[in-house]
Design a protein around this motif. Structure first.
Motif, PDB file in Angstrom:
ATOM      1  N   UNK A   1       0.857  -1.180   0.000  1.00 25.28           N
ATOM      2  CA  UNK A   1       0.000   0.000   0.000  1.00 25.28           C
ATOM      3  C   UNK A   1       0.893   1.230   0.000  1.00 25.28           C
ATOM      4  N   UNK A   2       0.549   2.216  -0.823  1.00 23.37           N
ATOM      5  CA  UNK A   2       1.332   3.449  -0.955  1.00 23.37           C
ATOM      6  C   UNK A   2       0.492   4.676  -0.619  1.00 23.37           C
ATOM      7  N   UNK A   3       1.188   5.788  -0.408  1.00 17.58           N
ATOM      8  CA  UNK A   3       0.564   7.113  -0.284  1.00 17.58           C
ATOM      9  C   UNK A   3      -0.554   7.158   0.745  1.00 17.58           C
ATOM     10  N   UNK A   4      -0.249   6.733   1.962  1.00 13.55           N
ATOM     11  CA  UNK A   4      -1.206   6.774   3.072  1.00 13.55           C
ATOM     12  C   UNK A   4      -2.522   6.064   2.750  1.00 13.55           C
ATOM     13  N   UNK A   5      -2.430   4.942   2.036  1.00 13.06           N
ATOM     14  CA  UNK A   5      -3.607   4.137   1.754  1.00 13.06           C
ATOM     15  C   UNK A   5      -4.331   4.474   0.475  1.00 13.06           C
ATOM     16  N   UNK A   6      -3.783   5.373  -0.339  1.00 15.23           N
ATOM     17  CA  UNK A   6      -4.469   5.805  -1.557  1.00 15.23           C
ATOM     18  C   UNK A   6      -4.255   4.870  -2.746  1.00 15.23           C
ATOM     19  N   UNK A   7      -3.176   4.104  -2.755  1.00 16.16           N
ATOM     20  CA  UNK A   7      -2.832   3.248  -3.897  1.00 16.16           C
ATOM     21  C   UNK A   7      -2.378   1.878  -3.445  1.00 16.16           C
ATOM     22  N   UNK A   8      -2.619   0.896  -4.313  1.00 16.74           N
ATOM     23  CA  UNK A   8      -2.033  -0.432  -4.169  1.00 16.74           C
ATOM     24  C   UNK A   8      -0.983  -0.560  -5.255  1.00 16.74           C
ATOM     25  N   UNK A   9       0.215  -0.937  -4.839  1.00 14.83           N
ATOM     26  CA  UNK A   9       1.308  -1.174  -5.763  1.00 14.83           C
ATOM     27  C   UNK A   9       1.483  -2.673  -5.941  1.00 14.83           C
ATOM     28  N   UNK A  10       1.555  -3.106  -7.196  1.00  9.93           N
ATOM     29  CA  UNK A  10       1.820  -4.495  -7.525  1.00  9.93           C
ATOM     30  C   UNK A  10       3.064  -4.505  -8.408  1.00  9.93           C
ATOM     31  N   UNK A  11       4.079  -5.231  -7.966  1.00 16.16           N
ATOM     32  CA  UNK A  11       5.345  -5.314  -8.707  1.00 16.16           C
ATOM     33  C   UNK A  11       5.908  -3.917  -8.972  1.00 16.16           C
ATOM     34  N   UNK A  12       5.858  -3.070  -7.927  1.00 15.84           N
ATOM     35  CA  UNK A  12       6.399  -1.707  -7.948  1.00 15.84           C
ATOM     36  C   UNK A  12       5.730  -0.779  -8.958  1.00 15.84           C
ATOM     37  N   UNK A  13       4.456  -1.004  -9.231  1.00  7.86           N
ATOM     38  CA  UNK A  13       3.687  -0.138 -10.117  1.00  7.86           C
ATOM     39  C   UNK A  13       2.335   0.149  -9.471  1.00  7.86           C
ATOM     40  N   UNK A  14       1.950   1.444  -9.420  1.00  3.82           N
ATOM     41  CA  UNK A  14       0.632   1.797  -8.882  1.00  3.82           C
ATOM     42  C   UNK A  14      -0.436   1.216  -9.801  1.00  3.82           C
ATOM     43  N   UNK A  15      -1.283   0.359  -9.236  1.00  2.00           N
ATOM     44  CA  UNK A  15      -2.266  -0.352 -10.056  1.00  2.00           C
ATOM     45  C   UNK A  15      -3.710  -0.020  -9.718  1.00  2.00           C
ATOM     46  N   UNK A  16      -4.049   0.111  -8.438  1.00  2.00           N
ATOM     47  CA  UNK A  16      -5.436   0.330  -8.032  1.00  2.00           C
ATOM     48  C   UNK A  16      -5.472   1.483  -7.035  1.00  2.00           C
ATOM     49  N   UNK A  17      -6.308   2.473  -7.326  1.00  2.00           N
ATOM     50  CA  UNK A  17      -6.463   3.612  -6.431  1.00  2.00           C
ATOM     51  C   UNK A  17      -7.824   3.606  -5.759  1.00  2.00           C
ATOM     52  N   UNK A  18      -8.016   4.520  -4.848  1.00  3.32           N
ATOM     53  CA  UNK A  18      -9.254   4.556  -4.069  1.00  3.32           C
ATOM     54  C   UNK A  18     -10.370   5.367  -4.725  1.00  3.32           C
ATOM     55  N   UNK A  19     -10.188   5.820  -5.937  1.00  3.39           N
ATOM     56  CA  UNK A  19     -11.186   6.697  -6.549  1.00  3.39           C
ATOM     57  C   UNK A  19     -12.317   5.967  -7.268  1.00  3.39           C
ATOM     58  N   UNK A  20     -12.282   4.637  -7.327  1.00  2.00           N
ATOM     59  CA  UNK A  20     -13.320   3.889  -8.037  1.00  2.00           C
ATOM     60  C   UNK A  20     -14.473   3.497  -7.126  1.00  2.00           C
ATOM     61  N   UNK A  21     -15.672   3.349  -7.738  1.00  2.00           N
ATOM     62  CA  UNK A  21     -16.823   2.769  -7.054  1.00  2.00           C
ATOM     63  C   UNK A  21     -16.773   1.263  -7.262  1.00  2.00           C
ATOM     64  N   UNK A  22     -16.901   0.504  -6.176  1.00  2.00           N
ATOM     65  CA  UNK A  22     -16.911  -0.955  -6.250  1.00  2.00           C
ATOM     66  C   UNK A  22     -18.308  -1.439  -5.927  1.00  2.00           C
ATOM     67  N   UNK A  23     -18.849  -2.308  -6.762  1.00  2.00           N
ATOM     68  CA  UNK A  23     -20.173  -2.908  -6.532  1.00  2.00           C
ATOM     69  C   UNK A  23     -19.990  -4.122  -5.635  1.00  2.00           C
ATOM     70  N   UNK A  24     -20.612  -4.064  -4.469  1.00  3.73           N
ATOM     71  CA  UNK A  24     -20.492  -5.147  -3.497  1.00  3.73           C
ATOM     72  C   UNK A  24     -21.834  -5.847  -3.335  1.00  3.73           C
ATOM     73  N   UNK A  25     -21.789  -7.156  -3.274  1.00  2.73           N
ATOM     74  CA  UNK A  25     -22.996  -7.977  -3.199  1.00  2.73           C
ATOM     75  C   UNK A  25     -23.804  -7.701  -1.954  1.00  2.73           C
ATOM     76  N   UNK A  26     -25.019  -8.162  -2.017  1.00  2.00           N
ATOM     77  CA  UNK A  26     -26.015  -7.956  -0.972  1.00  2.00           C
ATOM     78  C   UNK A  26     -25.470  -8.172   0.438  1.00  2.00           C
ATOM     79  N   UNK A  27     -25.594  -7.165   1.255  1.00  2.00           N
ATOM     80  CA  UNK A  27     -25.296  -7.181   2.697  1.00  2.00           C
ATOM     81  C   UNK A  27     -23.829  -7.438   3.030  1.00  2.00           C
ATOM     82  N   UNK A  28     -22.940  -7.311   2.066  1.00  2.00           N
ATOM     83  CA  UNK A  28     -21.522  -7.463   2.375  1.00  2.00           C
ATOM     84  C   UNK A  28     -20.949  -6.218   3.059  1.00  2.00           C
ATOM     85  N   UNK A  29     -21.550  -5.065   2.815  1.00  2.00           N
ATOM     86  CA  UNK A  29     -21.035  -3.824   3.386  1.00  2.00           C
ATOM     87  C   UNK A  29     -22.107  -3.072   4.156  1.00  2.00           C
TER      88      UNK A  29
END
Length: 102
Positions: free
Chosen positions: A7-35
């Motif tokens: 995890x990089x930048x105070x939780x803002x990014x996930x780095x995989x193999x030293x490359x920023x791959x997933x950030x916190x700016x996306x909406x994720x669809x979560x199944x019924x009652x998971x969240x």
């Protein structure tokens, strides 16, 4: 093959193999009652706070809020991608995802 994840930048990014791959700016669809109590929750991730490889999957725990009902909180393990043939393949946030309990 081992692929480093962190995890990089105070939780803002996930780095995989030293490359920023997933950030916190996306909406994720979560199944019924998971969240929250919404049938399908559209959750805006605000920060990643834990990461782990799980077989070929890359999973995170995150904090976020449902844009429909306003519920805020942390969640169990969310698969954000897979490692296939040594390459990271991100999950599609717009597809429905299940959370694995923490």
């Amino acid at each position: 093959m081992d692929v480093p994840v962190r995890i990089l930048d105070d939780g803002a990014w996930v780095s995989v193999d030293d490359s920023r791959e997933v950030g916190v700016s996306d909406l994720w669809r979560l199944s019924e009652h998971d969240f929250c109590e919404c049938e399908v929750a559209d959750v805006l991730l605000e920060a990643f706070f834990e990461i782990r490889p799980n077989d070929d999957r890359v999973e995170v725990r995150a904090v976020g809020h449902c844009i429909t009902c306003g519920e805020r909180g942390s969640m169990g393990w969310l698969t954000i991608g897979r490692v296939e043939n040594g390459q990271f393949v991100p999950s599609d946030p717009s597809r429905e995802h299940r959370i694995t309990p923490a």
